[in-house]
Design a protein around this motif. Structure first.
Motif, PDB file in Angstrom:
ATOM      1  N   TYR A 298     -32.008 -28.413  -1.022  1.00  0.00           N
ATOM      2  CA  TYR A 298     -32.705 -27.177  -1.356  1.00  0.00           C
ATOM      3  C   TYR A 298     -33.269 -27.341  -2.756  1.00  0.00           C
ATOM      4  O   TYR A 298     -32.532 -27.655  -3.703  1.00  0.00           O
ATOM      5  CB  TYR A 298     -31.805 -25.943  -1.325  1.00  0.00           C
ATOM      6  N   THR A 299     -34.563 -27.151  -2.888  1.00  0.00           N
ATOM      7  CA  THR A 299     -35.228 -27.121  -4.187  1.00  0.00           C
ATOM      8  C   THR A 299     -36.140 -25.919  -4.209  1.00  0.00           C
ATOM      9  O   THR A 299     -36.983 -25.747  -3.314  1.00  0.00           O
ATOM     10  CB  THR A 299     -36.033 -28.414  -4.440  1.00  0.00           C
ATOM     11  N   GLY A 300     -35.978 -25.053  -5.190  1.00  0.00           N
ATOM     12  CA  GLY A 300     -36.797 -23.854  -5.270  1.00  0.00           C
ATOM     13  C   GLY A 300     -36.335 -22.957  -6.399  1.00  0.00           C
ATOM     14  O   GLY A 300     -35.465 -23.314  -7.188  1.00  0.00           O
ATOM     15  N   ARG A 301     -36.909 -21.760  -6.422  1.00  0.00           N
ATOM     16  CA  ARG A 301     -36.527 -20.799  -7.465  1.00  0.00           C
ATOM     17  C   ARG A 301     -36.620 -19.385  -6.904  1.00  0.00           C
ATOM     18  O   ARG A 301     -37.675 -18.749  -6.955  1.00  0.00           O
ATOM     19  CB  ARG A 301     -37.457 -20.939  -8.680  1.00  0.00           C
ATOM     20  N   PRO A 302     -35.511 -18.881  -6.339  1.00  0.00           N
ATOM     21  CA  PRO A 302     -35.504 -17.497  -5.864  1.00  0.00           C
ATOM     22  C   PRO A 302     -35.682 -16.533  -7.031  1.00  0.00           C
ATOM     23  O   PRO A 302     -35.527 -16.899  -8.207  1.00  0.00           O
ATOM     24  CB  PRO A 302     -34.110 -17.350  -5.243  1.00  0.00           C
ATOM     25  N   ILE A 303     -35.970 -15.292  -6.698  1.00  0.00           N
ATOM     26  CA  ILE A 303     -36.148 -14.280  -7.740  1.00  0.00           C
ATOM     27  C   ILE A 303     -34.876 -14.152  -8.578  1.00  0.00           C
ATOM     28  O   ILE A 303     -34.922 -14.088  -9.808  1.00  0.00           O
ATOM     29  CB  ILE A 303     -36.519 -12.919  -7.115  1.00  0.00           C
ATOM     30  N   LEU A 304     -33.731 -14.127  -7.924  1.00  0.00           N
ATOM     31  CA  LEU A 304     -32.454 -13.998  -8.619  1.00  0.00           C
ATOM     32  C   LEU A 304     -31.707 -15.333  -8.585  1.00  0.00           C
ATOM     33  O   LEU A 304     -31.633 -15.987  -7.550  1.00  0.00           O
ATOM     34  CB  LEU A 304     -31.589 -12.916  -7.968  1.00  0.00           C
TER      35      LEU A 304
ATOM     36  N   LYS B 225     -46.954 -19.793  -5.247  1.00  0.00           N
ATOM     37  CA  LYS B 225     -46.671 -18.824  -4.195  1.00  0.00           C
ATOM     38  C   LYS B 225     -45.470 -19.265  -3.348  1.00  0.00           C
ATOM     39  O   LYS B 225     -44.824 -18.432  -2.717  1.00  0.00           O
ATOM     40  CB  LYS B 225     -47.906 -18.655  -3.296  1.00  0.00           C
ATOM     41  N   ASN B 226     -45.187 -20.547  -3.350  1.00  0.00           N
ATOM     42  CA  ASN B 226     -44.090 -21.074  -2.536  1.00  0.00           C
ATOM     43  C   ASN B 226     -42.896 -21.435  -3.411  1.00  0.00           C
ATOM     44  O   ASN B 226     -42.177 -22.378  -3.140  1.00  0.00           O
ATOM     45  CB  ASN B 226     -44.562 -22.316  -1.762  1.00  0.00           C
ATOM     46  N   ILE B 227     -42.681 -20.667  -4.470  1.00  0.00           N
ATOM     47  CA  ILE B 227     -41.680 -21.029  -5.458  1.00  0.00           C
ATOM     48  C   ILE B 227     -40.250 -20.918  -4.918  1.00  0.00           C
ATOM     49  O   ILE B 227     -39.345 -21.590  -5.393  1.00  0.00           O
ATOM     50  CB  ILE B 227     -41.841 -20.163  -6.724  1.00  0.00           C
ATOM     51  N   GLU B 228     -40.024 -20.072  -3.908  1.00  0.00           N
ATOM     52  CA  GLU B 228     -38.651 -19.867  -3.415  1.00  0.00           C
ATOM     53  C   GLU B 228     -38.141 -21.047  -2.598  1.00  0.00           C
ATOM     54  O   GLU B 228     -36.937 -21.278  -2.532  1.00  0.00           O
ATOM     55  CB  GLU B 228     -38.574 -18.579  -2.588  1.00  0.00           C
ATOM     56  N   GLY B 229     -39.031 -21.800  -1.971  1.00  0.00           N
ATOM     57  CA  GLY B 229     -38.606 -22.966  -1.215  1.00  0.00           C
ATOM     58  C   GLY B 229     -37.786 -22.614   0.011  1.00  0.00           C
ATOM     59  O   GLY B 229     -37.759 -21.468   0.469  1.00  0.00           O
ATOM     60  N   ALA B 230     -37.073 -23.604   0.548  1.00  0.00           N
ATOM     61  CA  ALA B 230     -36.259 -23.397   1.742  1.00  0.00           C
ATOM     62  C   ALA B 230     -35.265 -24.540   1.867  1.00  0.00           C
ATOM     63  O   ALA B 230     -35.472 -25.627   1.321  1.00  0.00           O
ATOM     64  CB  ALA B 230     -37.141 -23.343   2.992  1.00  0.00           C
ATOM     65  N   VAL B 231     -34.191 -24.297   2.590  1.00  0.00           N
ATOM     66  CA  VAL B 231     -33.227 -25.355   2.898  1.00  0.00           C
ATOM     67  C   VAL B 231     -33.875 -26.314   3.898  1.00  0.00           C
ATOM     68  O   VAL B 231     -34.421 -25.900   4.924  1.00  0.00           O
ATOM     69  CB  VAL B 231     -31.929 -24.775   3.486  1.00  0.00           C
ATOM     70  N   GLU B 232     -33.808 -27.601   3.587  1.00  0.00           N
ATOM     71  CA  GLU B 232     -34.366 -28.633   4.467  1.00  0.00           C
ATOM     72  C   GLU B 232     -33.245 -29.609   4.810  1.00  0.00           C
ATOM     73  O   GLU B 232     -32.669 -30.253   3.930  1.00  0.00           O
ATOM     74  CB  GLU B 232     -35.521 -29.360   3.787  1.00  0.00           C
ATOM     75  N   ILE B 233     -32.942 -29.699   6.092  1.00  0.00           N
ATOM     76  CA  ILE B 233     -31.867 -30.568   6.556  1.00  0.00           C
ATOM     77  C   ILE B 233     -32.465 -31.804   7.215  1.00  0.00           C
ATOM     78  O   ILE B 233     -33.302 -31.705   8.115  1.00  0.00           O
ATOM     79  CB  ILE B 233     -30.950 -29.811   7.539  1.00  0.00           C
ATOM     80  N   PHE B 234     -32.041 -32.959   6.758  1.00  0.00           N
ATOM     81  CA  PHE B 234     -32.499 -34.218   7.327  1.00  0.00           C
ATOM     82  C   PHE B 234     -31.542 -34.720   8.408  1.00  0.00           C
ATOM     83  O   PHE B 234     -31.974 -35.351   9.370  1.00  0.00           O
ATOM     84  CB  PHE B 234     -32.630 -35.265   6.215  1.00  0.00           C
TER      85      PHE B 234
END
Length: 288
Positions: free
Chosen positions: A144-150, A84-93
């Motif tokens: 950023y690690t994830g998989r948006p729809i496109l 359900k959380n496949i899209e992920g998000a940008v994470e800045i350290f």
């Protein structure tokens, strides 16, 4: 040598976890990374509270703005169980550092590495990943690690992160979608040319068509070199000076804030799919 510790624990285990440790195939200091991760997990919420979560959006002036968004969830789990959380998000350290004299992000300070995707999301598809790396401090500063729809949404995320950090990207160019998208957006300058030392050693020769001028052609030699360089970077000690002027030397892996990357390195084996490891391999090849 942390790898020798892994070997010893596997051969003479004290705990069940040590008894099932893999001693073959991993290029990473597994025991050291496990100890570090175990020190983080008891207070994981406090550890990650220092990170910035949100979106990067281009503005009318041609720049990129950071938009905090607490509703987004970066992917920190590996292997990923909740699709359900496949899209992920940008994470800045760490936010990009700017020159006081010029008022803009430093030139030639930040670099990036990416493990791209070519197709739009499918249930079986792997994740896409990009890391921003500070060459002055030897630290990962954004992910950023994830998989948006496109797939194009991922490419746009890469562009925005590169613009935000004034960074250039080395990527696995076996897939041609990212290059085509950057070309259509007129931002090919954000991609590094194929690394000269790899050309000189004929390491990037391959049979696949498509772009050969940007990025790195992935093969057994570049994958092996990328992992070797990651291990060397992790174990390299950097000098630190505290507020009282005392000097100490700390291994780089103690500064890794990407939980997912730590998990991937610990679990790495020749048979799996490790997207963050691939992205950091591209970073290390670029930084060599």
């Amino acid at each position: 040598d942390p790898h020798a510790i892994v070997q010893e624990k596997a051969e003479r285990p004290i705990t069940p976890q040590e008894a099932i440790m893999r001693t073959e195939g991993s290029a990473f200091p597994v025991a050291a990374l496990k100890d570090y991760l175990e020190s983080i997990k008891p207070d994981l919420q406090r550890f990650t509270a220092e990170h910035y979560i949100g979106d990067l959006r281009q503005n009318a002036q041609g720049g990129v703005d950071w938009i905090p968004n607490a509703d987004l969830n970066p992917i920190r789990e590996f292997p990923l169980k909740n699709k359900k959380n496949i899209e992920g998000a940008v994470e800045i350290f760490e936010m990009p550092k700017k020159s006081q004299r010029k008022g803009k992000v430093f030139d030639n300070r930040y670099i990036a590495g990416a493990d791209p995707v070519d197709n739009d999301y499918t249930q079986e598809g792997s994740l896409a990943s990009i890391f921003i790396f500070d060459t002055w401090t030897d630290r990962i500063v954004a992910e950023y690690t994830g998989r948006p729809i496109l797939a194009e949404e991922y490419y746009d995320t890469c562009i925005n992160m590169l613009l935000f950090y004034n960074a250039r990207l080395n990527y696995e160019n076996n897939l041609k979608g990212l290059f085509s998208h950057f070309s259509n957006k007129n931002v090919l300058y954000l991609l590094t040319d194929t690394l000269q030392y790899l050309r000189d050693q004929d390491i990037t020769i391959g049979t696949l068509g498509g772009n050969k001028s940007k990025g790195t052609r992935t093969n057994k030699e570049t994958i092996k070199l990328g992992k070797t360089l990651q291990r060397s970077w992790m174990l390299t000690q950097k000098e630190e000076i505290d507020d009282e002027g005392n000097k100490s030397y700390v291994a780089n892996y103690f500064k890794i804030r990407s939980i997912g990357y730590l998990e991937e390195c610990i679990g790495w084996n020749p048979d799996g799919n490790f997207d963050r490891v691939s992205a950091m391999g591209a970073v290390m090849l670029y930084d060599l």
